[in-house]
Design a protein around this motif. Structure first.
Motif, PDB file in Angstrom:
ATOM      1  N   ARG A 161       0.880  -1.164   0.000  1.00  0.00           N
ATOM      2  CA  ARG A 161       0.000   0.000   0.000  1.00  0.00           C
ATOM      3  C   ARG A 161       0.913   1.209   0.000  1.00  0.00           C
ATOM      4  NH1 ARG A 161      -3.785   1.565   5.078  1.00  0.00           N
ATOM      5  NH2 ARG A 161      -1.782   1.388   6.161  1.00  0.00           N
ATOM      6  N   LEU A 188      -1.328  -0.809  -4.107  1.00  0.00           N
ATOM      7  CA  LEU A 188      -2.622  -0.210  -3.753  1.00  0.00           C
ATOM      8  C   LEU A 188      -2.328   1.230  -3.403  1.00  0.00           C
ATOM      9  CD1 LEU A 188      -3.882  -2.993  -1.332  1.00  0.00           C
ATOM     10  CD2 LEU A 188      -4.186  -2.837  -3.805  1.00  0.00           C
ATOM     11  N   LYS A 189      -3.025   2.127  -4.034  1.00  0.00           N
ATOM     12  CA  LYS A 189      -2.681   3.536  -3.853  1.00  0.00           C
ATOM     13  C   LYS A 189      -3.561   4.203  -2.788  1.00  0.00           C
ATOM     14  CE  LYS A 189      -3.451   4.214  -8.252  1.00  0.00           C
ATOM     15  NZ  LYS A 189      -3.606   4.880  -9.555  1.00  0.00           N
ATOM     16  N   LYS A 220     -10.318   8.991  -6.470  1.00  0.00           N
ATOM     17  CA  LYS A 220     -11.203   7.865  -6.811  1.00  0.00           C
ATOM     18  C   LYS A 220     -11.182   7.619  -8.325  1.00  0.00           C
ATOM     19  CE  LYS A 220     -14.767   5.007  -6.948  1.00  0.00           C
ATOM     20  NZ  LYS A 220     -14.698   3.629  -6.443  1.00  0.00           N
ATOM     21  N   GLY A 223      -8.316   5.532  -9.625  1.00  0.00           N
ATOM     22  CA  GLY A 223      -8.139   4.163  -9.142  1.00  0.00           C
ATOM     23  C   GLY A 223      -7.492   4.028  -7.781  1.00  0.00           C
ATOM     24  N   ALA A 225      -7.335   3.413  -3.808  1.00  0.00           N
ATOM     25  CA  ALA A 225      -8.148   2.560  -2.940  1.00  0.00           C
ATOM     26  C   ALA A 225      -8.506   3.267  -1.644  1.00  0.00           C
ATOM     27  CB  ALA A 225      -7.377   1.279  -2.616  1.00  0.00           C
ATOM     28  N   GLN A 226      -7.773   4.326  -1.376  1.00  0.00           N
ATOM     29  CA  GLN A 226      -7.840   4.883  -0.034  1.00  0.00           C
ATOM     30  C   GLN A 226      -7.356   6.336  -0.054  1.00  0.00           C
ATOM     31  OE1 GLN A 226      -5.087   3.047   2.912  1.00  0.00           O
ATOM     32  NE2 GLN A 226      -6.971   2.240   3.805  1.00  0.00           N
ATOM     33  N   LEU A 250     -14.272   4.294  -0.719  1.00  0.00           N
ATOM     34  CA  LEU A 250     -12.865   4.306  -0.309  1.00  0.00           C
ATOM     35  C   LEU A 250     -12.781   4.281   1.213  1.00  0.00           C
ATOM     36  CD1 LEU A 250     -11.365   7.156  -2.572  1.00  0.00           C
ATOM     37  CD2 LEU A 250     -11.660   4.759  -3.122  1.00  0.00           C
ATOM     38  N   THR A 251     -11.644   3.809   1.716  1.00  0.00           N
ATOM     39  CA  THR A 251     -11.399   3.914   3.152  1.00  0.00           C
ATOM     40  C   THR A 251     -10.421   5.057   3.393  1.00  0.00           C
ATOM     41  OG1 THR A 251      -9.762   2.167   2.857  1.00  0.00           O
ATOM     42  CG2 THR A 251     -11.890   1.526   3.767  1.00  0.00           C
ATOM     43  N   MET A 424      -8.042  -4.594   3.350  1.00  0.00           N
ATOM     44  CA  MET A 424      -8.222  -3.882   2.095  1.00  0.00           C
ATOM     45  C   MET A 424      -9.326  -4.536   1.244  1.00  0.00           C
ATOM     46  SD  MET A 424      -6.175  -1.413   2.588  1.00  0.00           S
ATOM     47  CE  MET A 424      -6.136  -0.521   1.032  1.00  0.00           C
ATOM     48  N   LYS A 425     -10.102  -5.420   1.876  1.00  0.00           N
ATOM     49  CA  LYS A 425     -11.226  -6.108   1.221  1.00  0.00           C
ATOM     50  C   LYS A 425     -10.800  -6.841  -0.048  1.00  0.00           C
ATOM     51  CE  LYS A 425     -14.646  -2.876   3.077  1.00  0.00           C
ATOM     52  NZ  LYS A 425     -13.710  -1.924   3.721  1.00  0.00           N
ATOM     53  N   MET A 426      -9.659  -7.522   0.032  1.00  0.00           N
ATOM     54  CA  MET A 426      -9.152  -8.257  -1.124  1.00  0.00           C
ATOM     55  C   MET A 426      -8.934  -9.733  -0.799  1.00  0.00           C
ATOM     56  SD  MET A 426      -6.480  -5.405  -2.488  1.00  0.00           S
ATOM     57  CE  MET A 426      -5.890  -6.392  -3.864  1.00  0.00           C
TER      58      MET A 426
END
Ligand SMILES: [Zn+2]
Length: 481
Positions: A161, A188-189, A220, A223, A225-226, A250-251, A424-426
């Protein structure tokens, strides 16, 4: 407009890029400073070109060492890893003499030798005596230069991340890796945003709730993620960022901004917090800055983190580095220190404090470790994050420190595999070695479940089904043999 590009290497880690006009007049310089942060200088009249040149710097940076890489690895066929000791990081269960079949970059079958059919035509790789682990995660990376790509992979880190970077740079680096033009982990960005003031970081700022909404939408759309909140964001803007981020799926992670407490940040909507100091600093502290563990205030803080399901990346390695005595051998922290690129050795060996000061901070560091252990035992989601450090290997160090703090090696490994994947919900695509997940895994010459330091003995890294040799990756990143 035609620019000439020059590459300078050997000054600091990696390559510096310089552009001139056709007369040789300097237009732009993109490099890293001695702390590893990016540094750009641009002739004022051409400032509008900077985003474009940052994008190109990312791509060229990757191409430069890709040119040295030997012929591209063939990723087409089926691969069977046979005989290894497979670790299920979800339960700690170990399967001896396992078989893992990889097809099209995914794990297609998992079984045991003699207990399953190995597909005809599969390339068979014998890994008896070795341990098979899922690829590691670094939940606090700053991908400041292309060389982080191979350095991460070489250490077995297959997902990071990125906790704040330049917009154009991280987009270009990720694209280059995803398209196979560069080499590195999955990225993950997390898009960084700061507020007003002299201490503000970077150029993405939100001073009002309206600006906050615009910043979050831009991230967003690209792309991310957060969102990563930085130290100068004002409370009402923190709220606006979190609301918009959550609306868009997004978180939000970050520093607790100056003047706010952990509780205020979380109550404003922050899902995650970087650095254990933000948990520590709201506890009841003794006059010597150690934690008063018996005070109700300390207990309240822990209860708060537990009941609000705050995800924490402790970055213990950062604090170990700050508090270390410059007299202590740095190889205690990083056994492979002497194979770091020379400029990084010079940088790290001088980090820390004089021995007599370091002695005073020891109890405080033990308290930071204790916070990690207490939060872990209370079920808080802890994810391994490094905030840079020794490129790639700092993840290993972070895990060693979690074990020193009292976690078992398995529990430490979980913080860098299945737990971040869940956070990260993955979880359905990565985080463990299971059928259907990405073929991201490590072949280890040892048993990290017995001795966490063995996690450093990566013999082969598999990312998206492609096998990499750490030695070769390290060479690409300028590490010494
Ligand atoms: Zn950071």
């Amino acid at each position: 407009m035609i620019l000439e590009r020059y590459v300078i290497s050997g000054l600091i880690w990696g390559n510096e890029l310089v552009w001139t006009d056709t007369k040789g007049e300097l237009i732009c310089l993109i490099t890293n400073d001695a702390e590893g942060d990016k540094l750009e200088m641009m002739r004022e009249e051409y400032e509008g070109l900077l985003p474009e040149l940052i994008t190109r710097a990312a791509g060229y940076g990757m191409e430069l060492f890709m040119a040295d890489a030997s012929k591209k690895v063939d990723n087409s066929g089926t691969i069977a890893l046979i005989g290894g000791k497979l670790v299920d990081v979800k339960t700690g269960a170990v399967t001896e003499h396992s078989v893992v079949v990889i097809e099209d970059g995914k794990i297609s079958k998992v079984g045991t030798v003699g207990g399953m059919m190995i597909p005809v035509g599969a390339k068979e790789i014998r890994i008896e005596g070795k341990t098979l682990l899922p690829g590691l995660w670094d939940m606090h990376s700053h991908f400041e230069q292309a060389e982080w790509g191979p350095a991460y992979l070489a250490a077995g880190v297959t997902t990071v991340r990125d906790c704040g970077n330049e917009f154009e740079y991280i987009n270009a680096v990720k694209r280059s890796i995803d398209e196979g033009k560069g080499v590195g982990p999955h990225i993950l960005k997390a898009g960084i945003v700061d507020g007003p003031g002299a201490l503000g970081l970077g150029i993405v700022r939100a001073n009002t709730p309206e600006e906050a909404v615009a910043v979050v939408r831009r991230y967003k759309d690209s792309g991310f993620a957060q969102i990563k909140i930085y130290s100068s964001v004002t409370p009402e803007v923190v709220k606006a960022i979190c609301e918009e981020a959550h609306k868009l799926g997004l978180t939000v992670t970050g520093h607790i901004p100056e003047g706010m407490t952990l509780m205020q940040g979380v109550d404003s909507g922050m899902d995650m917090v970087n650095h254990i100091q933000y948990v520590y600093s709201v506890m009841k502290l003794n006059t010597d800055r150690t934690v008063n563990w018996d005070d109700p205030k300390t207990k309240e803080v822990i209860d708060f983190v537990v009941s609000h399901h705050v995800v924490v990346d402790a970055t213990l390695g950062v604090f170990e580095m700050i508090f270390r005595s410059v007299k202590d051998p740095i190889t205690n922290m990083e056994p492979a220190f002497h194979s770091l690129p020379q400029p990084l050795q010079v940088l790290f060996v001088n980090m820390g404090m004089p021995a007599e000061n370091a002695e005073k901070f020891k109890p405080l560091f033990r308290d930071l470790e204790k916070i990690v252990k207490v939060l872990h035992d209370r079920g808080v989601t802890l994810v391994a994050g490094t905030d840079m450090g020794f490129p790639g290997w700092s993840v290993d160090r972070e895990l060693e420190l979690y074990v020193e703090a009292g976690l078992t090696p398995l529990e430490a490994l979980q913080t860098a595999t299945i737990i971040p994947a869940r956070a990260m919900k993955m979880e359905s695509e990565t985080g463990s070695i299971e059928v259907g997940k990405n073929a991201d895994m490590l072949i280890i010459d040892g048993d990290p479940l017995r001795q966490i330091r063995d996690v450093r003995k990566v013999r082969t890294v598999v990312k998206d089904g492609v096998l990499y040799d750490p030695g070769q990756l390290h060479k690409m990143a300028g590490f010494l043999p």
